[in-house]
Structures are given as structure tokens and as C-alpha cells.
Motif scaffolding. Structure first.
Motif, PDB file in Angstrom:
ATOM      1  N   ALA A 112       0.822  -1.168   0.165  1.00 34.00           N
ATOM      2  CA  ALA A 112      -0.021   0.095  -0.152  1.00 34.00           C
ATOM      3  C   ALA A 112       0.933   1.384  -0.097  1.00 34.00           C
ATOM      4  O   ALA A 112       0.460   2.198  -0.491  1.00 34.00           O
ATOM      5  CB  ALA A 112      -0.923  -0.042   1.122  1.00 34.00           C
ATOM      6  N   ARG A 113       2.067   0.969   0.491  1.00 32.96           N
ATOM      7  CA  ARG A 113       2.990   2.369   0.497  1.00 32.96           C
ATOM      8  C   ARG A 113       3.894   2.561  -0.901  1.00 32.96           C
ATOM      9  O   ARG A 113       4.135   3.470  -1.277  1.00 32.96           O
ATOM     10  CB  ARG A 113       3.866   2.246   1.901  1.00 32.96           C
ATOM     11  N   MET A 145      -0.533   7.168 -19.603  1.00 36.42           N
ATOM     12  CA  MET A 145      -0.836   7.249 -18.161  1.00 36.42           C
ATOM     13  C   MET A 145      -2.337   6.606 -17.879  1.00 36.42           C
ATOM     14  O   MET A 145      -2.604   6.203 -16.880  1.00 36.42           O
ATOM     15  CB  MET A 145      -0.638   8.863 -17.734  1.00 36.42           C
ATOM     16  N   SER A 146      -3.227   7.191 -18.839  1.00 35.91           N
ATOM     17  CA  SER A 146      -4.603   6.861 -18.522  1.00 35.91           C
ATOM     18  C   SER A 146      -4.691   5.239 -18.598  1.00 35.91           C
ATOM     19  O   SER A 146      -5.393   4.535 -17.552  1.00 35.91           O
ATOM     20  CB  SER A 146      -5.619   7.484 -19.506  1.00 35.91           C
ATOM     21  N   ILE A 147      -4.120   4.474 -19.750  1.00 36.05           N
ATOM     22  CA  ILE A 147      -4.562   3.195 -19.671  1.00 36.05           C
ATOM     23  C   ILE A 147      -3.627   2.419 -18.658  1.00 36.05           C
ATOM     24  O   ILE A 147      -4.265   1.500 -17.951  1.00 36.05           O
ATOM     25  CB  ILE A 147      -4.082   2.472 -21.153  1.00 36.05           C
ATOM     26  N   THR A 148      -2.475   2.927 -18.113  1.00 39.75           N
ATOM     27  CA  THR A 148      -1.656   2.238 -17.319  1.00 39.75           C
ATOM     28  C   THR A 148      -2.295   2.315 -15.795  1.00 39.75           C
ATOM     29  O   THR A 148      -2.296   1.285 -15.004  1.00 39.75           O
ATOM     30  CB  THR A 148      -0.383   2.887 -17.111  1.00 39.75           C
ATOM     31  N   VAL A 149      -2.799   3.425 -15.479  1.00 39.45           N
ATOM     32  CA  VAL A 149      -3.626   3.715 -14.065  1.00 39.45           C
ATOM     33  C   VAL A 149      -4.776   2.879 -14.007  1.00 39.45           C
ATOM     34  O   VAL A 149      -5.041   2.355 -13.033  1.00 39.45           O
ATOM     35  CB  VAL A 149      -3.688   5.193 -13.820  1.00 39.45           C
ATOM     36  N   ILE A 150      -5.703   2.735 -15.111  1.00 41.66           N
ATOM     37  CA  ILE A 150      -6.808   1.817 -15.020  1.00 41.66           C
ATOM     38  C   ILE A 150      -6.535   0.605 -14.884  1.00 41.66           C
ATOM     39  O   ILE A 150      -7.091  -0.121 -14.206  1.00 41.66           O
ATOM     40  CB  ILE A 150      -7.594   2.269 -16.544  1.00 41.66           C
ATOM     41  N   GLY A 151      -5.372   0.016 -15.629  1.00 44.78           N
ATOM     42  CA  GLY A 151      -5.067  -1.217 -15.547  1.00 44.78           C
ATOM     43  C   GLY A 151      -4.683  -1.652 -14.054  1.00 44.78           C
ATOM     44  O   GLY A 151      -4.879  -2.627 -13.455  1.00 44.78           O
ATOM     45  N   CYS A 152      -3.679  -0.568 -13.559  1.00 45.64           N
ATOM     46  CA  CYS A 152      -3.213  -0.963 -12.318  1.00 45.64           C
ATOM     47  C   CYS A 152      -4.178  -1.011 -10.985  1.00 45.64           C
ATOM     48  O   CYS A 152      -4.008  -1.626 -10.147  1.00 45.64           O
ATOM     49  CB  CYS A 152      -1.981   0.142 -11.940  1.00 45.64           C
ATOM     50  N   ILE A 153      -5.097   0.144 -11.211  1.00 44.06           N
ATOM     51  CA  ILE A 153      -6.316  -0.016 -10.433  1.00 44.06           C
ATOM     52  C   ILE A 153      -7.157  -1.089 -10.247  1.00 44.06           C
ATOM     53  O   ILE A 153      -7.324  -1.519  -9.164  1.00 44.06           O
ATOM     54  CB  ILE A 153      -7.270   1.437 -10.618  1.00 44.06           C
ATOM     55  N   ALA A 163      -5.443   0.933  -4.168  1.00 43.72           N
ATOM     56  CA  ALA A 163      -6.117   1.241  -5.315  1.00 43.72           C
ATOM     57  C   ALA A 163      -6.480   2.914  -5.170  1.00 43.72           C
ATOM     58  O   ALA A 163      -6.435   3.647  -6.365  1.00 43.72           O
ATOM     59  CB  ALA A 163      -7.167   0.322  -5.443  1.00 43.72           C
ATOM     60  N   LEU A 164      -7.258   3.171  -4.114  1.00 41.02           N
ATOM     61  CA  LEU A 164      -7.473   4.405  -4.041  1.00 41.02           C
ATOM     62  C   LEU A 164      -6.273   5.527  -3.874  1.00 41.02           C
ATOM     63  O   LEU A 164      -6.379   6.686  -4.575  1.00 41.02           O
ATOM     64  CB  LEU A 164      -8.195   4.395  -2.652  1.00 41.02           C
ATOM     65  N   SER A 197     -12.701   7.570 -13.760  1.00 42.40           N
ATOM     66  CA  SER A 197     -12.154   6.845 -12.549  1.00 42.40           C
ATOM     67  C   SER A 197     -13.125   7.039 -11.375  1.00 42.40           C
ATOM     68  O   SER A 197     -12.904   6.193 -10.613  1.00 42.40           O
ATOM     69  CB  SER A 197     -10.924   7.615 -12.148  1.00 42.40           C
ATOM     70  N   ILE A 198     -13.907   8.042 -11.591  1.00 40.52           N
ATOM     71  CA  ILE A 198     -14.778   8.285 -10.389  1.00 40.52           C
ATOM     72  C   ILE A 198     -15.659   6.949 -10.271  1.00 40.52           C
ATOM     73  O   ILE A 198     -16.382   6.273  -9.650  1.00 40.52           O
ATOM     74  CB  ILE A 198     -15.656   9.375 -10.605  1.00 40.52           C
ATOM     75  N   ALA A 199     -16.250   6.648 -11.599  1.00 38.91           N
ATOM     76  CA  ALA A 199     -17.191   5.278 -11.740  1.00 38.91           C
ATOM     77  C   ALA A 199     -16.251   4.191 -11.456  1.00 38.91           C
ATOM     78  O   ALA A 199     -16.789   3.152 -10.746  1.00 38.91           O
ATOM     79  CB  ALA A 199     -17.456   4.991 -13.344  1.00 38.91           C
ATOM     80  N   MET A 200     -15.085   4.096 -11.842  1.00 43.36           N
ATOM     81  CA  MET A 200     -14.244   2.839 -11.335  1.00 43.36           C
ATOM     82  C   MET A 200     -14.090   2.801  -9.716  1.00 43.36           C
ATOM     83  O   MET A 200     -13.982   1.743  -9.104  1.00 43.36           O
ATOM     84  CB  MET A 200     -12.723   3.083 -11.844  1.00 43.36           C
ATOM     85  N   THR A 201     -14.229   3.853  -9.298  1.00 42.69           N
ATOM     86  CA  THR A 201     -14.010   4.122  -7.679  1.00 42.69           C
ATOM     87  C   THR A 201     -15.302   3.429  -7.147  1.00 42.69           C
ATOM     88  O   THR A 201     -15.244   2.804  -6.126  1.00 42.69           O
ATOM     89  CB  THR A 201     -13.563   5.478  -7.037  1.00 42.69           C
ATOM     90  N   VAL A 202     -16.439   3.778  -7.597  1.00 40.67           N
ATOM     91  CA  VAL A 202     -17.509   3.287  -7.213  1.00 40.67           C
ATOM     92  C   VAL A 202     -17.725   1.695  -7.370  1.00 40.67           C
ATOM     93  O   VAL A 202     -17.938   0.982  -6.315  1.00 40.67           O
ATOM     94  CB  VAL A 202     -18.783   3.705  -7.860  1.00 40.67           C
TER      95      VAL A 202
END
Length: 669
Positions: A112-113, A145-153, A163-164, A197-202
Motif C-alpha cells: 500500500a505504501r 498514463m490513462s491506460i496504465t492507471v486504469i489497469g493498475c487500479i 487502489a484509492l 476514475s470516479i465510476a471505477m472508484t464506485v
């Protein structure tokens, strides 16, 4: 929120809301089962995360390789990729390693860190490349950046805190940076990623909540099942399994044999396996090493196990096997030979390489067998025969063994009721020195004549006596008679007496032997006590102390049957020896066996270098004597020089030798 909560002051509600918000970004360590489930899930997903990071970063670096500085386009992504690959390998290696609760919680906290830290570094690197390259390269930065962060989340969906945090440290800078570029396409990409990202967070919250509830709801039921299973397994293990090897224990083995007997199976073979000289491993390297050897032996038996074979550990270094099926004697011997070869392979314990052999005794029962005791006893007798006559090999109980077993029972019964003082006597075999074949000593050999059994072979009654404490009074009687006769010899001829394992394995017994020596009036320096390697196996420490006491008395110590055990050299430098007697097995074929000649020569040289006396046993032919003399041996013992003779014959031989220049040892006795 309840009405009571709504009526609390706003600053208290704000403080609680802030705490709950902060809690979303922290790893909970209170629920061990949840942490374990998260770790299991992440062990598969985290490697994918690092794979996404590395592959996407390499693609972005290649895009800017020609336009951006080498440090940004090659060095930085290379270092970051190495870090990711190291973490990927670490997760792959630890995914099957069972860890405790504290270790699991620590792993999750580190993850997490580390994830947001890597997110910051990769984000900073990607944004630093934006000002280099053409419009396509700039769009590639946004896409990366967009595709990588979505995949990592998505890869971190089971670790909500990571993830958050990753979403915040990447998407917020991304949105701000590209919103300020003034490029409509890039601004829309930033807004689009923010909304996604907001939808992914939900979705993340919903998924994590269901995941946590599922783990929590099944935890109680699972704990009850585990506790019940644990108690059941413990009871079964205590009752039927050996804790060291994991094999069934003696109780389970006997139960299996009894069940096979009661079921009336047509043919069953019982095998008893014993690791030869295992006691030496415990004495030399400790019980911990011995336990690891036993565990390895058990593992090899488990690997060899077949549907018709049942293995068990009976105790100590003894294992049992039950073979169901109508196997022929040849098939049984092949099976036993395979197991012996398997257990003969070297045992690697830490930096030690240990070599042991295994002997097996088989006994076959059929449908007429009503009890397992008899075949078990027969297998034990076959094992004893194997260890005495065919060490490291399998032996099947036969009709000859049955006759031998009955004979042994008769001898044991006769020994139990014998008048040993009257029936035991000693004979003496000369030991000569070349080249003049002068007699330098005699070896005392035990003999027994029973009223009903007649003359009993020493090979029979000594073994029977060694199985019980009868060997102790027998040794004392024989020693007293030996010294009484030897004292009458007028010259300085020495006498050798054989001590058993029980004699030197008990300090009380050795003290009685010392008292007999002192009471006999025989000079201790004319007495030689012979021991064998097998006599040292039971308790080397006590045996060594016993020999030290004899040495202090002035008695000479000889190691008999040298070369028949793998540990002979160990005893040579650890014991107060004066003499080594080379076993007759090396002499039997020494005329034709060149390798045997080299072994004997090595032993003779060893004795010479250590200033030890050396005697070769079993000389029966002139050709043997000639070769042994050429190899450097000057003292020999065997039928060629004289058979065992009575005490009276020894006195007559000595008197005859005084009136003749010819060495008396070569005369007919």
C-alpha cells in the motif's frame, strides 16, 4: 446516519467523517482472514500490475528515444523496469509460501505504501517526457498514463487502500496537467479519465465491500470447520501417524496386518526394514541429524509407495511394509532390492553427506494364517539374518530360516538353564610372527558343550547370549578361565580375549572385568582385549570410557574385524588402540584379488604410520601367507599355523618348543 448523530455538533461530525475518509487509505490488520484472502488474490494480480507497468513504460520510452534526452528515455525507464521486475519475482516466489498474520499484514502495508510511491515516480517521469516529441508523442503520454492507471487500479481491486491512493496520486496530477495544456483533445481526455476514475472508484467500493462481507460471513463457519478438522487430524495423528516421518506408526501397521489377516487375503508379505549402522550417525552427528536422515528415508519410501504397498515407521530406525498380492519370491526380492538401493543413496544433511545401507527381512503369509504374530516374528528373524549375513540386501524367510529359528529357540532355552561355570571352556589359537613363525600370542575362543545339545557352535550361543544379559556372566566366566590358563605359560606370551558389546557398553560390567584381571595375578600388559566395530555402535561414549579404563590398567586394546564397517577410520583415531586385526574376508581371495591386496597394503601402512601392531586373520594357504608377507604383514593367525587347541595342548606346545629349534606353531596340533 441516525437522528441522534445528526444532532451532534458539526465539528464532531466533520472530525468523524475525516477519520473515516482517512481510514479508506489505510490497511486494516484486525481481520486476519481478510488479509490472507487479499494476499492470495494479490499474489496473482500484482505480477500483472508490474507487467503492465513495464510493457507500457518500455513502449513510451521507445516513442521518445529519438527526441528526449537519453537519461529520460533510457536510464530512468530501465531503472524503474528493474525495480518492477524485482518486485514481480518477489511476489511470484512468495505466493505459495505460507505466512503468519503479522507477515501478511506487513506485506500488505508495504504494498500500500510502495504502489503510490511508484505511481508518483512513473507519473513524474511520463509528464517530464511531454515536452519532447511531436503531437503524437504527446498524445501517447496521455494514453500511457490513462491506460496504465486504469489497469493498475483493477489489479489492486482487492487492496482498496492501495487502489484509492494510486488513483489520487496519478489521476489528480494527470487531470490538472492536461487541463492546463490548452489543447482541447488533451483537456477532454483528462476530463474523461477523471469521470471514468470516479465510476471505477464506485465499482471498487462495491466490489471490496462484497469481498469483505463474503470473507467475514464464511470466517466463522470456516473456523469451526477448521477447528473440528484440526482436532480430528490431531487425534488421528497421535493415534496412527509418526510425527517425524509422517508415515503410519507401529499401531497403524499392526492394525493393517491384523485387518488383512481377518479379511482372509490370499497372500500377504510382511517386510521389516532397518537402516544399518544408523546408531553411528546419532553418535557422530547428534540426534537432530539422525532425525533428518529418518525423515528423508521416510520421504523416499513415500515416493516409492505403490497401491499394494503399505509403509510405516515402527520406531527408531526400523520401518515396516505390507505388500498385498501374490508376488513370487523373485518379484519380492526385486522389490526389496529396489528399496535397498533407494535407501542406499547418499543423505545430504546441511553440509554433510552421509551414506547408509538398509537391510530387509520378508515373511509371506497365506490364507491359512490365523494370526499376524508368526509372520511378523519370521520377518524379524529374516531381518536379523540379513543384518548378520547379507547386510544391505533383502532376505526372505525360508524353511532353512525356520529350522534356524527353532534351533535358536532351543539354544536360548538351554542357555537359560545351563550350568555355565561347568559347561563353558576356552581353546586357544596361536598368533605367529614371520619369518621364523614364532608364537607371539594366543587368542582365547569360547566353547560350550551342553548335556543334551552337545557341542554348540560359538556362532550360535554367542549371538543368543548377546541378545540378553547372559553374555555378561558368560564373559566373566570365560575371562577368569582364560587368565587362569594363561598365567601358567612360562614365557611372556600374550593372550587375547574378545569383549562383547554389552561388556564395554556398561561401566559396571567393565569394572567387574577389571576386578577379575587384578584378582587373576596375570600381568595386564600380557592381556589384550579385542573389540569389534559392532560392539561400539550401541553407545560409543560409554564404550570409549570402558576402553580408557582398561588402558589405564595396562591392558592392550585391539580392534577386531577391521575393514568390515564404513566407520573403521573413525574408531582408529578416537580410541586408545594398540593393534588392528584385519578381517579374514580380505584374505579369502587375496591371491586373485588385486584390489583386496591394495586394501590390505593400505591398512598395513596405516598401522605402521600410527605405530599400531597389525595382525591378519584367516591365513590358510602358503600362497596367501607369501602375498601377505610381501605386502608387509609380519603377524598372522589362521589354520595354516594352528587350529584352536586346548589349554593342555598349549602347555605341551610350549614345553615342546623349549626342546626344539623348529617353531612349534607349524606342527600338527
Amino acid at each position: 446516519m441516525t437522528s441522534r448523530q445528526l444532532h451532534r455538533p458539526w465539528f464532531i461530525r466533520s472530525k468523524e467523517f475525516f477519520r473515516s475518509g482517512i481510514g479508506l487509505f489505510a490497511v486494516s490488520v484486525e481481520n486476519e482472514e481478510l488479509n490472507r484472502s487479499q494476499s492470495v488474490a494479490l499474489s496473482t494480480q500484482i505480477p500483472l500490475l508490474y507487467f503492465i507497468l513495464v510493457t507500457n513504460s518500455v513502449a513510451l520510452a521507445l516513442t521518445h528515444l529519438a527526441s528526449a534526452p537519453l537519461f529520460l528515455s533510457a536510464v530512468v525507464p530501465a531503472v524503474l523496469s528493474v525495480i518492477c521486475l524485482v518486485r514481480l519475482v518477489w511476489w511470484r516466489r512468495t505466493r505459495h509460501v505460507d505466512a503468519d498474520a503479522a507477515t501478511l499484514a506487513r506485506r500488505l502495508r508495504i504494498t500500500a505504501r510502495l504502489v503510490p510511491l511508484l505511481g508518483v515516480v512513473f507519473t513524474a517521469w511520463a509528464l517530464s517526457l511531454y515536452r519532447y516529441g511531436d503531437a503524437y508523442a504527446k498524445v501517447h503520454v496521455a494514453f500511457y498514463m490513462s491506460i496504465t492507471v486504469i489497469g493498475c487500479i483493477f489489479c489492486l481491486m482487492h487492496l482498496r487502500a492501495a487502489a484509492l491512493t494510486l488513483a489520487v496520486v496519478v489521476i489528480v496530477p494527470f487531470s490538472i496537467f492536461f487541463s492546463l495544456t490548452g489543447n482541447a483533445v488533451l483537456v477532454l481526455i483528462a476530463v474523461n479519465l477523471l469521470l471514468v476514475s470516479i465510476a471505477m472508484t464506485v465499482v471498487l467500493f462495491v466490489h471490496y465491500r462484497h469481498f469483505a462481507r463474503l470473507i467475514e460471513s464464511s470466517a466463522d463457519l470456516k473456523m469451526k470447520q477448521l477447528e473440528t478438522q484440526r482436532l480430528s487430524d490431531e487425534n488421528f495423528q497421535l493415534a496412527n501417524l509418526d510425527s517425524l516421518t509422517g508415515l503410519p506408526n507401529r499401531r497403524a501397521f499392526l492394525s493393517c496386518i491384523a485387518a488383512s489377516t481377518l479379511a482372509g487375503e490370499s497372500r500377504v508379505a510382511i517386510g521389516l526394514i532397518d537402516l544399518d549402522d544408523f546408531k553411528l550417525v546419532n553418535d557422530a552427528y547428534g540426534h537432530a541429524t539422525g532425525d533428518r536422515v529418518l525423515a528423508e528415508a521416510g520421504r523416499r519410501l513415500v515416493e516409492f509407495r505403490q497401491p499394494e504397498i503399505f509403509f510405516a515407521r515402527l520406531g527408531g530406525d526400523e520401518f515396516g511394509m505390507l505388500i498385498r498380492g501374490d508376488l513370487s519370491a523373485d518379484e519380492l526380492m526385486r522389490c526389496g532390492g529396489t528399496i535397498c538401493r533407494l535407501l542406499r543413496q547418499p543423505y545430504q544433511v546441511a553440509d554433510l553427506t552421509l551414506r547408509l545401507s538398509a537391510s530387509i527381512g520378508f515373511a509371506v503369509s497365506d490364507a491359512d494364517t490365523v494370526s499376524f504374530e508368526l509372520p511378523f516374528e519370521r520377518a524379524d528373524h529374516a531381518l536379523y539374518h540379513a543384518k548378520q549375513n547379507a547386510r544391505g540386501e533383502p532376505v526372505i524367510f525360508s524353511h532353512a530360516h525356520e529350522s534356524e529359528r527353532r534351533r535358536t529357540a532351543l539354544v536360548e532355552q538351554a542357555l537359560a538353564h545351563a550350568n555355565l561355570e561347568r559347561e563353558l571352556f576356552v581353546v586357544f589359537q596361536p598368533i605367529v610372527e614371520l619369518p621364523d613363525q614364532r608364537i607371539v600370542g594366543f587368542e582365547a575362543l569360547a566353547r560350550w558343550t551342553h548335556d543334551k545339545l552337545g557341542i554348540v557352535s560359538p556362532a550360535e550361543f554367542i549371538k543368543c547370549a548377546e541378545r540378553s544379559n547372559r553374555i555378561l556372566p558368560m564373559s566373566e566366566i570365560l575371562l577368569w578361565k582364560t587368565l587362569r590358563h594363561a598365567k601358567q605359560w612360562r614365557n611372556a606370551t600374550c593372550v587375547s580375549f574378545n569383549l562383547s558389546a554389552r561388556d564395554i557398553g556398561s561401566l559396571d560390567a567393565i569394572q567387574r572385568i577389571i576386578r577379575i584381571v587384578l584378582a587373576s595375578g596375570m600381568p595386564p600388559h600380557r592381556i589384550e582385549m579385542e573389540i569389534t566395530e559392532t560392539a561400539l555402535v550401541s553407545d560409543f561414549g560409554v564404550a570409549s570410557e570402558s576402553l580408557r579404563l582398561l588402558k589405564q590398567l595396562g591392558v592392550r586394546i585391539a580392534l577386531d574385524d577391521f575393514g568390515t564397517g564404513f566407520s573403521s577410520l573413525t574408531y582408529v583415531h578416537r580410541l586408545p588402540l594398540d593393534k588392528i586385526k584385519i578381517d579374514r574376508s580380505f584374505v579369502r581371495d587375496i591371491v586373485e584379488n588385486v584390489a583386496g591386496q591394495k586394501v590390505v597394503k593400505s591398512i598395513i601402512d596405516l598401522c605402521r604410520n600410527l605405530d599400531l601392531d597389525c595382525v591378519v586373520e584367516g591365513a590358510e594357504a602358503e600362497e596367501q601367507v607369501q602375498i601377505l608377507h610381501e605386502l608387509g604383514c609380519s603377524k598372522m593367525q589362521g589354520y595354516l599355523f594352528g587350529k584352536p587347541m586346548s589349554a593342555e595342548a598349549v602347555l605341551a606346545l610350549a614345553a615342546d618348543e623349549q626342546h626344539s629349534a623348529r617353531p612349534a606353531a607349524l606342527r600338527t596340533v
